[in-house]
Design a protein around this motif. Structure first.
Motif: not given
Lengths: 245, 639
Positions: B478-483, B511-512, B537-539, B549-552
């Motif tokens: 589970v990776a978020g952004g630069l994670g 994020k985008e 992506v968040d948005k 998918n769009i959402g956190v």
């Protein structure tokens, strides 16, 4: 290509530019890295093509704003040089007085010919990229800022109080000597030079980002200053910063 | 025990000074106060002092110290570990000797600090038992008013003469006839007088702890969450750092570069730092991992009274009282604080039991190397407007030899050093990759460098992922952004040894769409049948194209199929992400010990010393950055 550098002065004593002119042995090394195109204090030539603008002095009249905006337009990097430019300096002392009274005190019967408004640091008029604090500036720190700009690095300007440097320098605390100091809320970076010499910190580098002013004022009162004296301690250099809050 | 007359002692000191082999340091007057300084003559010595402004640690761990100097053009480095002239420090009080013994443990634990160690090894300590006590001293309460080891010689004032206890062979040798005249053995009554004097010292001072210092760790533990207490006591804190800067057992430091005007030569220096200072735990992105004043204030007491106890078995306060005397708003006095806390706690009916000292096994594995190895940028690939991928190779062609999840300290000489996770898998040999986000000075400069440019590398550091343990398991990334960058080192390892692992799923969000990292590799996942992946992506701003998918990131979790029994989740992302992802995973019945995560902190030294990355008692750079959630969930400040 060496970046072109220009110096400008507004309301101030030009003591900070003097510190630069007085760099002595480092001056030649410095000139190996930058090209000075404008520096009224040491040279006749002037050019409006420059990359880095060092601006000394505070802005004290509306008319000066255009000149500052012009500098901002020409320069890639604007550096505020010295207390008057970074925090409004002691010029801001006048802001707590009646403006007309100030004008008449300074200009006498010619007062009506001179326009003036509340003294302010230059970032009250134009965006500033880098701050070299101090009254006068510390030459080491000036060089650090120049080197940082040349390396494309954010200069390390401390966000901790002068006490840090005072402790490292093993000074006897001014309060322990029966004196009153605003070092605990003043931004360090001067290597506590005044206290090293046996005096106190007057606060020339301005407040740290989040000063605990209430606690500092309480300390000043506890050690024996009156309320008025405490206010004056803060007003000497922090006038503009205090008012802005 | 030996005896020397005061006159002969003066001559002894003078002959040591004249011998010229040592830097003879002693306590001297400074205004109305005292400070350790180089002695020109024994006349300057003030052994009747109460306390010095700074403790003698400044000679072993100086306020500002050059670690090495560099010349980038020549590729040369000059280390400055060598101690210079050996020192003899005269007049150290017992509490400061205990403090040095504590510092010794800290600086030799796991990775030994050669800068501290060399100076310590070559020096001699001539202690003196306290003759005058400062108003703030509470060393008797801490059991540090006298000491039976840690000195080479120890003096006790007996009026017209000094009794000298010999603490080491080095000390005994110093007393030879070449330097010391008329030294004789002590008579029985003199030995008795020294004993009496020490007994008296145990009762001195106005500051007294109302309870045994052995209860301090438990007392603190009981009050960690006592927010009103910490808020009340820290309200007046000026964040001036005085309390920690004058402390004989504080050892946090900062490291920075000081280039000269050639911009190619310079030095890397370390300076004292302090956890009470506002930006101590702040990273380049602006994220502050100890953002409030009460938390910073509490951390100081916990570090001394709990964290160091848990690690070394001692409460690292020696009762010198320097913090109390230097605090202008008078909130740093440990006696006052602990007594009040003790009252409050016992009044509330809590019974404190003395904690069992932890099993301390201090091992020195190796010496810290602060000089980086030179490496060259072999390839540079901009990935987004802020992220760049750098392929790096050591100039000596050696392998980095890292584990997935480890990080390196990357130097741009003249600018500084920053911790960056290794994003390539160890299965890739010869070179390694770093994914750099342009955010601070070092990373901005790194992003501007080009192929062929030289950088410095220290490391690899940290624990990394235990791939042997993970072998055969199902993995949910589970990776978020630069994670994604640190997780990619494990993911690519797993993909390179695909048959050794179970199911592999990747959830990746940013994020985008324009911030998507490793886009080529992400699309290659779609082509593989042995890896399941979902993107979000968040948005999606207008003008950008996005089909996923769009959402956190948490919105992906309910839809992913995994078996909680066999699956291990591996998480990395922005600090805010963890608790929400963990919550979702627990909703899906994933056991806590099946959740692994890589955490970000300000990892300045990389070797568990400088203090910036500390989460309570944990050093992220050494004990992490990979943590099992079951081990860290009870640690406040972690998530």
């Amino acid at each position: 290509m060496k970046p072109k550098v220009a110096f400008f002065d507004f309301a101030g004593c030009e003591g900070d530019q003097l510190q630069v002119a007085n760099l002595e042995e480092e001056l030649l090394d410095l000139l190996g890295q930058i090209e000075v195109v404008s520096f009224r204090e040491v040279m006749k030539e002037h050019s409006s093509e420059y990359d880095i603008a060092f601006v000394e002095g505070s802005c004290t009249r509306l008319a000066d704003e255009d000149r500052l905006k012009e500098i901002r337009k020409n320069a890639k990097v604007v550096v505020a040089l010295g207390s008057c430019a970074t925090i409004g300096g002691i010029n801001s002392l006048k802001n707590s007085k009646d403006p007309d009274e100030v004008r008449f005190t300074v200009y006498g019967d010619k007062a009506k010919w001179f326009d003036t408004y509340a003294a302010r640091p230059i970032d009250a008029v134009i965006p500033v990229d880098v701050y070299v604090h101090g009254c006068p500036i510390n030459r080491e720190e000036f060089l650090h800022v120049v080197k940082s700009l040349l390396l494309g690095k954010k200069p390390d300007i401390p966000n901790y109080p002068v006490c840090v440097e005072c402790k490292k320098n093993e000074n006897v605390c001014a309060f322990e000597r029966g004196e009153f100091c605003v070092g605990p809320v003043t931004r360090a970076g001067c290597d506590s030079c005044c206290v090293n010499e046996g005096t106190i910190c007057w606060g020339c580098r301005g407040l740290v980002d989040n000063p605990n002013e209430n606690s500092q004022k309480e300390v000043l009162l506890k050690y024996g200053l009156t309320v008025d004296e405490t206010i004056n301690k803060f007003r000497l250099y922090f006038g503009w910063q205090e008012r802005r809050k | 025990m030996k005896i020397i007359s005061k006159q002969d002692f003066s001559d002894f000191i003078n002959s040591l000074i004249e011998a010229g082999s040592w830097n003879v340091i002693g306590v001297k007057s400074k205004g109305d106060k005292y400070a350790f300084g180089s002695l020109e003559s024994a006349d300057e010595l003030r052994l009747d002092y109460d306390v010095t402004l700074l403790p003698p640690k400044k000679y072993f761990f100086p306020q500002r110290e050059t670690l090495f100097s560099f010349d980038v053009a020549k590729g040369s480095f000059t280390e400055t570990t060598t101690a210079g002239k050996p020192m003899i420090i005269v007049g150290v009080h017992p509490y400061d000797i205990v403090a040095l013994l504590h510092m010794d443990e800290v600086f030799r634990e796991t990775k030994a600090d050669p800068y501290y160690g060399e100076k310590r090894k070559s020096s001699l300590i001539i202690g003196v038992n306290i003759q005058k006590v400062s108003k703030w001293n509470f060393s008797p309460s801490m059991g540090c008013a006298t000491v039976d080891h840690g000195y080479d010689l120890m003096l006790t004032d007996l009026g017209d003469r000094y009794a000298i206890e010999i603490g080491s062979d080095k000390g005994e040798l110093l007393l030879n006839a070449r330097y010391a005249k008329n030294v004789r053995d002590a008579y029985a009554n003199e030995i008795q007088m020294v004993g009496l004097r020490k007994h008296e010292i145990m009762t001195i001072g106005q500051q007294k702890l109302d309870f045994s210092p052995r209860l301090i760790p438990e007392l603190l533990k009981n009050n960690y969450a006592n927010s009103p207490f910490w808020e009340k006591h820290s309200e007046k804190c000026l964040a001036c750092g005085s309390c920690v800067l004058v402390c004989p057992t504080c050892y946090c430091f900062d490291v920075r570069d000081n280039p000269d005007l050639t911009l190619e030569r310079g030095e890397r220096i370390r300076t004292w730092d302090g956890c009470l200072l506002e930006d101590f735990a702040k990273v380049a992105s602006g994220e502050d991992f100890r953002p409030t004043k009460p938390a910073r204030y509490r951390h100081r007491y916990f570090k001394k009274g709990k964290y160091l106890f848990d690690r070394f078995g001692f409460v690292s306060c020696v009762g010198c009282g320097r913090c109390s005397s230097n605090c202008l708003p008078d909130i740093a006095n440990p006696v006052k604080l602990f007594n009040e806390m003790y009252q409050e706690t016992t009044n509330a009916g809590v019974e404190l039991t003395r904690p069992r000292p932890p099993e301390v096994r201090i091992k020195t594995e190796e010496e810290i190397v602060f000089v980086p190895k030179l490496a060259t940028i072999m390839r540079k690939m901009p990935m987004t407007t802020t992220e760049t991928l750098l392929e790096v190779q050591f100039n000596d062609s050696s392998d980095l030899g890292h584990r997935p999840g480890q990080f390196v300290e990357v130097s741009v000489f003249g600018v500084g050093e920053a911790p960056i996770s290794v994003t390539s898998s160890p299965t890739k040999s010869g070179s390694f990759e770093l994914c750099v986000r342009k955010i601070g000075s070092v990373t901005s400069k790194l992003s501007d460098l080009n192929k062929g440019d030289i950088i410095g590398i220290r490391g690899p550091f940290g624990n990394g992922f235990d791939v042997d343990f993970l072998r055969g398991k199902d993995l949910l990334f589970v990776a978020g952004g630069l994670g994604l960058a640190p997780l990619r080192s494990l993911l690519n390892y797993v993909l390179d040894k695909r048959s050794e692992f179970g199911r592999v799923s990747v959830l990746y969000g940013c994020k985008e769409p324009c911030e998507l990292l490793f886009a080529d590799e992400v699309s290659s996942w779609a082509e593989r049948k042995d890896i399941e992946h979902r993107l979000t992506v968040d948005k999606c701003p207008e003008g950008e194209c996005w089909e996923g998918n769009i959402g956190v990131i948490t919105t992906l979790i309910p839809g992913v199929d995994f078996d909680p029994e066999t699956t291990y989740a591996i998480i990395c992302g922005p600090p805010i992400m963890y608790k929400f992802v963990i919550k979702e995973l627990r909703n899906r019945n994933l056991p806590d010990d099946h959740i692994l995560m890589s955490l970000e902190r300000r990892m300045k030294c990389g070797v568990g010393k400088c203090g910036h990355c500390q989460i309570n008692q944990i050093y992220v750079c050494r004990d992490g950055p990979v943590f099992n959630y079951s081990n860290i969930k009870g640690v406040p400040e972690a998530l």
